[in-house]
Design an enzyme around this catalytic site. Structure first.
Site, PDB file in Angstrom:
ATOM      1  CE1 TYR A 146      45.462  26.558  49.928  1.00 51.67           C
ATOM      2  CE2 TYR A 146      45.722  28.067  47.802  1.00 51.67           C
ATOM      3  CZ  TYR A 146      45.942  27.721  49.323  1.00 51.67           C
ATOM      4  OH  TYR A 146      46.679  28.910  49.732  1.00 51.67           O
ATOM      5  NE  ARG A 190      41.981  30.831  45.499  1.00 52.41           N
ATOM      6  CZ  ARG A 190      43.087  31.171  45.933  1.00 52.41           C
ATOM      7  NH1 ARG A 190      43.845  30.677  46.796  1.00 52.41           N
ATOM      8  NH2 ARG A 190      43.701  32.003  45.237  1.00 52.41           N
ATOM      9  CG  ASN A 230      43.017  48.592  42.105  1.00 52.02           C
ATOM     10  OD1 ASN A 230      41.763  48.459  42.252  1.00 52.02           O
ATOM     11  ND2 ASN A 230      43.780  47.924  42.809  1.00 52.02           N
ATOM     12  N   PRO A 231      39.974  49.794  40.176  1.00 51.35           N
ATOM     13  CG  PRO A 231      38.132  48.033  40.495  1.00 51.35           C
ATOM     14  CD  PRO A 231      39.660  48.185  40.241  1.00 51.35           C
ATOM     15  CB  CYS A 249      60.066  13.098  47.354  1.00 50.32           C
ATOM     16  SG  CYS A 249      58.719  12.779  46.510  1.00 50.32           S
ATOM     17  CG  HIS A 295      52.402  35.024  45.538  1.00 41.88           C
ATOM     18  ND1 HIS A 295      51.538  36.090  45.879  1.00 41.88           N
ATOM     19  CD2 HIS A 295      53.699  35.496  45.913  1.00 41.88           C
ATOM     20  CE1 HIS A 295      52.168  37.200  46.342  1.00 41.88           C
ATOM     21  NE2 HIS A 295      53.427  36.769  46.432  1.00 41.88           N
ATOM     22  CD  GLN A 298      50.600  40.411  44.120  1.00 39.98           C
ATOM     23  OE1 GLN A 298      51.147  40.654  45.123  1.00 39.98           O
ATOM     24  NE2 GLN A 298      50.225  41.156  43.474  1.00 39.98           N
ATOM     25  CG  ASN A 299      46.366  36.645  40.022  1.00 38.73           C
ATOM     26  OD1 ASN A 299      46.360  37.349  41.135  1.00 38.73           O
ATOM     27  ND2 ASN A 299      46.072  37.415  38.733  1.00 38.73           N
ATOM     28  CB  VAL A 300      47.983  30.309  42.513  1.00 44.96           C
ATOM     29  CG1 VAL A 300      48.739  30.967  43.662  1.00 44.96           C
ATOM     30  CG2 VAL A 300      46.416  30.550  43.053  1.00 44.96           C
TER      31      VAL A 300
HETATM   32  N1  APR Z   1      40.218  45.174  37.663  1.00 46.56           N
HETATM   33  C1  APR Z   1      41.306  45.517  38.543  1.00 46.56           C
HETATM   34  N2  APR Z   1      41.427  45.493  39.947  1.00 46.56           N
HETATM   35  C2  APR Z   1      40.247  44.983  40.348  1.00 46.56           C
HETATM   36  C3  APR Z   1      39.296  44.531  39.765  1.00 46.56           C
HETATM   37  C4  APR Z   1      39.108  44.803  38.618  1.00 46.56           C
HETATM   38  N3  APR Z   1      38.103  44.108  38.054  1.00 46.56           N
HETATM   39  N4  APR Z   1      38.435  44.005  40.804  1.00 46.56           N
HETATM   40  C5  APR Z   1      39.098  44.308  42.092  1.00 46.56           C
HETATM   41  N5  APR Z   1      40.493  44.907  41.908  1.00 46.56           N
HETATM   42  C6  APR Z   1      41.295  45.032  42.755  1.00 46.56           C
HETATM   43  C7  APR Z   1      40.747  45.536  44.076  1.00 46.56           C
HETATM   44  O1  APR Z   1      40.337  46.706  44.324  1.00 46.56           O
HETATM   45  C8  APR Z   1      42.121  45.049  45.073  1.00 46.56           C
HETATM   46  O2  APR Z   1      42.946  46.397  45.044  1.00 46.56           O
HETATM   47  O3  APR Z   1      42.125  43.919  42.926  1.00 46.56           O
HETATM   48  C9  APR Z   1      42.746  44.066  44.062  1.00 46.56           C
HETATM   49  C10 APR Z   1      42.770  42.605  44.641  1.00 46.56           C
HETATM   50  O4  APR Z   1      43.701  42.936  46.045  1.00 46.56           O
HETATM   51  P1  APR Z   1      43.820  41.417  46.796  1.00 46.56           P
HETATM   52  O5  APR Z   1      42.452  40.720  46.847  1.00 46.56           O
HETATM   53  O6  APR Z   1      44.666  41.963  47.962  1.00 46.56           O
HETATM   54  O7  APR Z   1      44.751  40.422  45.846  1.00 46.56           O
HETATM   55  P2  APR Z   1      46.305  40.820  45.389  1.00 46.56           P
HETATM   56  O8  APR Z   1      46.632  42.198  45.601  1.00 46.56           O
HETATM   57  O9  APR Z   1      46.405  39.915  44.265  1.00 46.56           O
HETATM   58  O10 APR Z   1      47.012  39.973  46.833  1.00 46.56           O
HETATM   59  C11 APR Z   1      48.315  39.586  46.710  1.00 46.56           C
HETATM   60  O11 APR Z   1      48.069  38.367  48.950  1.00 46.56           O
HETATM   61  O12 APR Z   1      46.441  36.972  49.818  1.00 46.56           O
HETATM   62  C12 APR Z   1      48.010  36.932  49.266  1.00 46.56           C
HETATM   63  O13 APR Z   1      49.333  35.718  47.904  1.00 46.56           O
HETATM   64  C13 APR Z   1      47.980  36.033  47.823  1.00 46.56           C
HETATM   65  O14 APR Z   1      48.752  36.724  45.692  1.00 46.56           O
HETATM   66  C14 APR Z   1      47.990  37.114  46.937  1.00 46.56           C
HETATM   67  C15 APR Z   1      48.531  38.567  47.344  1.00 46.56           C
END
Ligand code: APR
Length: 252
Positions: A65, A68, A219-220, A128, A117, A99-101
């Site tokens: 962490y 990151r 999403n790509p 505590c 998250h 969902q991003n930290v």
């Molecule tokens: N723009 C948009 N989407 C993108 C890009 C981009 N430039 N690059 C990658 N992606 C997409 C990928 O295709 C994928 O579908 O982002 C997505 C990332 O997916 P994950 O890695 O699974 O991330 P996320 O969906 O946020 O995961 C959800 O899972 O691991 C746990 O707690 C963690 O919050 C996280 C949760």
């Protein structure tokens, strides 16, 4: 851009944007299900992001962490983060759920972000639950991964843990209830940069679809949502979102 989205955005009073790791990818932050880099290649993120992993090897998890956190501190918000922040200026009731930290949404100008998250920047004491304040500067963690002892709570001496929600832990009640209500009542729901695999967060899109919102995925790559959203836009959020906001409201 699909006119249905542009018209829906212009007419909407309630818009929800729901983001995942993909919106931070163009800021250089690896997503969860992309291949890990350096030492972390031998680990699956879901093996590190659990209470058991932290119990078993606290320095490994804390080091991951911190690595990151160092990436996030050295990163900048991208055009996708900025477009989301700008969108809020054009919508009477705008809700950003992530969902991003990382804090890249906030650093791009978004406020009241619903973090389902948790947040890297808010570690706390296991016992505590007092918040821990990091020392200044970027942690000195090699990209190849370094085990780091987690700090101790200055109040009770127990271990400090990352401020994120691990697999198997409940998402925080207040952000979750607010997110669910926003998804239920919005007219437009934009799902950006998520694989839509992790529950309960991923169910927000289904709630918006069931409520009759215009739903858009950015999403790509394909996800399970492709067949149920109104429009699935294949592309990176850093390109697509500024274009959406520009066509809807003439951004910037
Ligand atoms: N723009 C948009 N989407 C993108 C890009 C981009 N430039 N690059 C990658 N992606 C997409 C990928 O295709 C994928 O579908 O982002 C997505 C990332 O997916 P994950 O890695 O699974 O991330 P996320 O969906 O946020 O995961 C959800 O899972 O691991 C746990 O707690 C963690 O919050 C996280 C949760």
């Amino acid at each position: 851009m699909d006119e249905r989205i542009i018209n829906a955005l212009r007419a909407a009073t309630r818009v929800v944007v729901f983001t995942g790791a993909g919106v931070s990818a163009e800021s250089g932050i690896p997503t969860f299900r992309d291949k890990q880099t350096g030492l972390w290649e031998q680990f699956d993120a879901s093996e590190l992001a659990t209470p058991d992993a932290f119990e078993r090897d606290p320095p490994l998890v804390w080091g991951w962490y911190e690595w990151r956190r160092g990436l996030v501190l050295g990163a900048q918000p991208n055009a996708g983060h900025r477009a989301i922040a700008a969108m809020a200026d054009h919508v009477p009731y705008f809700t950003l759920i992530t969902q991003n930290v990382d804090d890249l949404h906030e650093r791009a100008g978004s406020s009241d972000v619903l973090h389902l998250h948790g947040e890297l920047s808010r570690p706390y004491c296991e016992a505590c639950r007092r918040h821990y304040v990091y020392p200044e500067g970027i942690p000195d963690v090699l990209p190849g991964g370094t085990r780091l002892q987690p700090p101790r709570c200055t109040a009770c001496g127990a271990r400090i843990r990352p401020g994120v929600v691990w697999f198997g832990e409940r998402v925080p009640e207040l952000p979750w209830v607010a997110a669910r209500e926003a998804a239920k009542h919005c007219e437009v729901f934009l799902c950006c940069g998520t694989s839509a695999l992790v529950q309960p967060a991923a169910s927000l899109a289904d709630i918006a679809i069931a409520a009759g919102a215009t739903t858009v995925q950015v999403n790509p790559n394909p996800t399970d949502l492709d067949t149920s959203v109104t429009v699935a836009i294949r592309g990176p959020s850093g390109i697509v979102l500024p274009q959406l906001v520009s066509e809807a409201w003439g951004y910037p």
